[in-house]
Design a protein around this motif. Structure first.
Motif, PDB file in Angstrom:
ATOM      1  N   SER A 196     -35.764  62.840 -57.033  1.00 18.94           N
ATOM      2  CA  SER A 196     -36.277  64.096 -56.680  1.00 18.94           C
ATOM      3  C   SER A 196     -36.417  64.219 -55.317  1.00 18.94           C
ATOM      4  O   SER A 196     -37.069  63.187 -54.589  1.00 18.94           O
ATOM      5  CB  SER A 196     -37.549  63.957 -57.567  1.00 18.94           C
ATOM      6  OG  SER A 196     -38.376  65.039 -57.077  1.00 18.94           O
ATOM      7  N   ARG A 199     -40.082  63.862 -54.257  1.00 24.74           N
ATOM      8  CA  ARG A 199     -40.598  62.535 -54.298  1.00 24.74           C
ATOM      9  C   ARG A 199     -40.106  61.486 -53.748  1.00 24.74           C
ATOM     10  O   ARG A 199     -39.932  60.492 -54.051  1.00 24.74           O
ATOM     11  CB  ARG A 199     -40.743  62.098 -55.819  1.00 24.74           C
ATOM     12  CG  ARG A 199     -41.731  63.206 -56.570  1.00 24.74           C
ATOM     13  CD  ARG A 199     -41.790  62.791 -58.307  1.00 24.74           C
ATOM     14  NE  ARG A 199     -42.142  63.850 -59.080  1.00 24.74           N
ATOM     15  CZ  ARG A 199     -43.372  64.069 -59.286  1.00 24.74           C
ATOM     16  NH1 ARG A 199     -44.369  63.135 -58.857  1.00 24.74           N
ATOM     17  NH2 ARG A 199     -43.731  65.142 -59.823  1.00 24.74           N
ATOM     18  N   THR A 202     -41.161  57.674 -53.015  1.00 20.20           N
ATOM     19  CA  THR A 202     -41.423  56.946 -53.966  1.00 20.20           C
ATOM     20  C   THR A 202     -40.331  55.561 -53.535  1.00 20.20           C
ATOM     21  O   THR A 202     -40.962  54.383 -54.007  1.00 20.20           O
ATOM     22  CB  THR A 202     -40.653  57.362 -55.408  1.00 20.20           C
ATOM     23  OG1 THR A 202     -41.428  58.564 -55.624  1.00 20.20           O
ATOM     24  CG2 THR A 202     -40.867  56.296 -56.460  1.00 20.20           C
ATOM     25  N   MET A 261     -42.266  58.183 -61.876  1.00 14.42           N
ATOM     26  CA  MET A 261     -42.257  59.347 -61.088  1.00 14.42           C
ATOM     27  C   MET A 261     -43.235  60.484 -61.637  1.00 14.42           C
ATOM     28  O   MET A 261     -43.248  61.525 -61.058  1.00 14.42           O
ATOM     29  CB  MET A 261     -40.857  60.043 -61.499  1.00 14.42           C
ATOM     30  CG  MET A 261     -39.602  59.311 -60.720  1.00 14.42           C
ATOM     31  SD  MET A 261     -37.993  59.690 -61.201  1.00 14.42           S
ATOM     32  CE  MET A 261     -38.115  61.038 -59.828  1.00 14.42           C
ATOM     33  N   GLY A 262     -44.225  60.055 -62.241  1.00 10.39           N
ATOM     34  CA  GLY A 262     -45.480  60.956 -62.562  1.00 10.39           C
ATOM     35  C   GLY A 262     -45.476  61.439 -64.032  1.00 10.39           C
ATOM     36  O   GLY A 262     -46.416  62.545 -64.042  1.00 10.39           O
ATOM     37  N   GLU A 293     -36.820  69.366 -61.163  1.00 13.57           N
ATOM     38  CA  GLU A 293     -36.843  68.807 -59.677  1.00 13.57           C
ATOM     39  C   GLU A 293     -35.571  67.694 -59.539  1.00 13.57           C
ATOM     40  O   GLU A 293     -35.523  67.177 -58.381  1.00 13.57           O
ATOM     41  CB  GLU A 293     -38.149  67.931 -59.426  1.00 13.57           C
ATOM     42  CG  GLU A 293     -38.665  66.748 -60.494  1.00 13.57           C
ATOM     43  CD  GLU A 293     -39.744  66.315 -60.081  1.00 13.57           C
ATOM     44  OE1 GLU A 293     -40.058  65.321 -59.159  1.00 13.57           O
ATOM     45  OE2 GLU A 293     -40.879  66.744 -60.734  1.00 13.57           O
ATOM     46  N   THR A 313     -33.700  64.499 -47.474  1.00 13.70           N
ATOM     47  CA  THR A 313     -34.115  63.269 -47.715  1.00 13.70           C
ATOM     48  C   THR A 313     -33.040  62.189 -47.166  1.00 13.70           C
ATOM     49  O   THR A 313     -31.792  62.599 -46.826  1.00 13.70           O
ATOM     50  CB  THR A 313     -33.991  63.176 -49.291  1.00 13.70           C
ATOM     51  OG1 THR A 313     -32.534  63.314 -49.858  1.00 13.70           O
ATOM     52  CG2 THR A 313     -34.870  64.099 -49.931  1.00 13.70           C
TER      53      THR A 313
END
Length: 346
Positions: A196, A199, A202, A261-262, A293, A313
């Motif tokens: 993602s 994220r 992470t 990842m939540g 996502e 990223t």
């Protein structure tokens, strides 16, 4: 950020449209094409077929399962394809999970996955470097074999065939934080299953030690369409199967990753529904937000906006699973490479 096309593995039969899709990707300047395996088609044979019908696009396995072959056999596949394709091969490896390793390959899942991976990569590297006979006295791999049932006649050997490249890229599919950190240390790149761009932190700590040129190449489902919810259904179907069916209820690496990842509660619910035989409900229970996502779905303008988040990223290569040439072309145009015909090095 380079683009690649990910074909995955076959379902009931080979997809008759895959070869033309790869040819179109090559024309559009996509850098690489990747195949996979689960418990059906293998990852290497389709690449040999693709290599014979293309000229520039690079070839990768994402991923070849370690339990399927001795590491020397895997190295033989890789060096053979590298020669036949003129140096276009990249070897992506993955450990898989206990359900597949023990259920399909009939082998014990390693008690120490990190050590098993290190030894496997070491053997592959030794074959490719060809500096001498392969010599490993490990916990999981021994060359020559020296177990209690050995004949004692084994001989240390090195490849008869000289590999085309001693530095043929080796990438690893890793999900757990420790596995990702080890991947940064021992491999040339990482193949995340779910990534993602929202994220990215992470794995910031694990990736902090990556050397220049380290490849981060997540697999991303993409589709240009007007209806986002409809476009996400194939993504949710994939997630429902992986989270619910690609592992045991007590040991499913994909479900564990979704949790990190939540989405721990949602992952558990999807698993419960799938294992209860309610597969359609399991797919529908995958949160749209999670599916969205980790993919690129929707109208061109929406994909263009979200693509910027991916560019921000550490991702170096976006390996796209797309159902149609139009989606591949739109992504190539948005990435500024449509029609270049110049695949980058993986």
């Amino acid at each position: 950020m380079r683009l690649g096309v990910a074909l995955g593995y076959w379902g009931r039969a080979p997809d008759p449209g895959h070869l033309e899709l790869v040819r179109e990707a090559e024309r559009l300047g996509y850098g690489s094409v990747w195949t996979a395996e689960s418990w059906g088609s293998d990852a290497f044979t389709p690449l040999a077929w693709i290599a014979a019908h293309t000229t520039r696009i690079r070839l990768g396995t994402a991923v070849a399962q370690m339990a399927a072959r001795a590491p020397t056999a895997t190295a033989m596949h890789a060096l053979t394809l590298d020669h036949l394709s003129g140096g276009r091969m990249a070897l992506g490896l993955g450990l898989s999970g206990p359900q597949v390793v023990e259920g399909w390959y009939g082998r014990p899942f390693p008690r120490s996955p990190l050590a098993a991976t290190r030894e496997y990569v070491d053997v592959v590297r030794q074959v490719l470097r060809r500096e001498g006979p392969v010599a490993v006295d490990g916990r999981f791999h021994r060359h020559p074999y020296a177990g209690p049932d050995a004949t004692g006649l084994g001989k240390a050997l090195k490849s008869i065939t000289h590999p085309l490249r001693a530095d043929l890229p080796v990438l690893l599919g890793a999900e757990g934080p420790k596995n990702v950190a080890q991947t940064v240390r021992i491999a040339d790149g990482w193949l995340p299953l779910y990534w993602s761009p929202f994220r990215a932190g992470t794995y910031a700590e694990a990736l902090a030690g990556a050397r220049p040129g380290f490849v981060v190449a997540p697999l991303v489902r993409a589709r240009v369409c007007d209806d986002v919810a409809e476009g996400l259904l194939p993504v949710k179907a994939m997630l429902g199967f992986y989270i619910g069916g690609m592992g045991h209820a007590t040991r499913n690496f994909h479900a564990e990753l979704m949790g990190r990842m939540g989405y721990e509660e949602a992952a558990r619910h999807v698993q419960e529904l799938f294992l209860a035989g309610r597969r359609r409900d399991a797919v529908l229970a995958v949160p749209d937000a999670f599916a969205d996502e980790i993919s690129l779905v929707g109208p061109r303008e929406r994909i263009a906006e979200r693509l910027e988040a991916w560019r921000a990223t550490p991702v170096t290569d976006l390996l796209v699973t797309a159902p149609d040439p139009h989606t591949l072309r739109v992504l190539a145009e948005l990435n500024g490479q449509a029609g270049t015909g110049t695949p980058g090095r993986v």
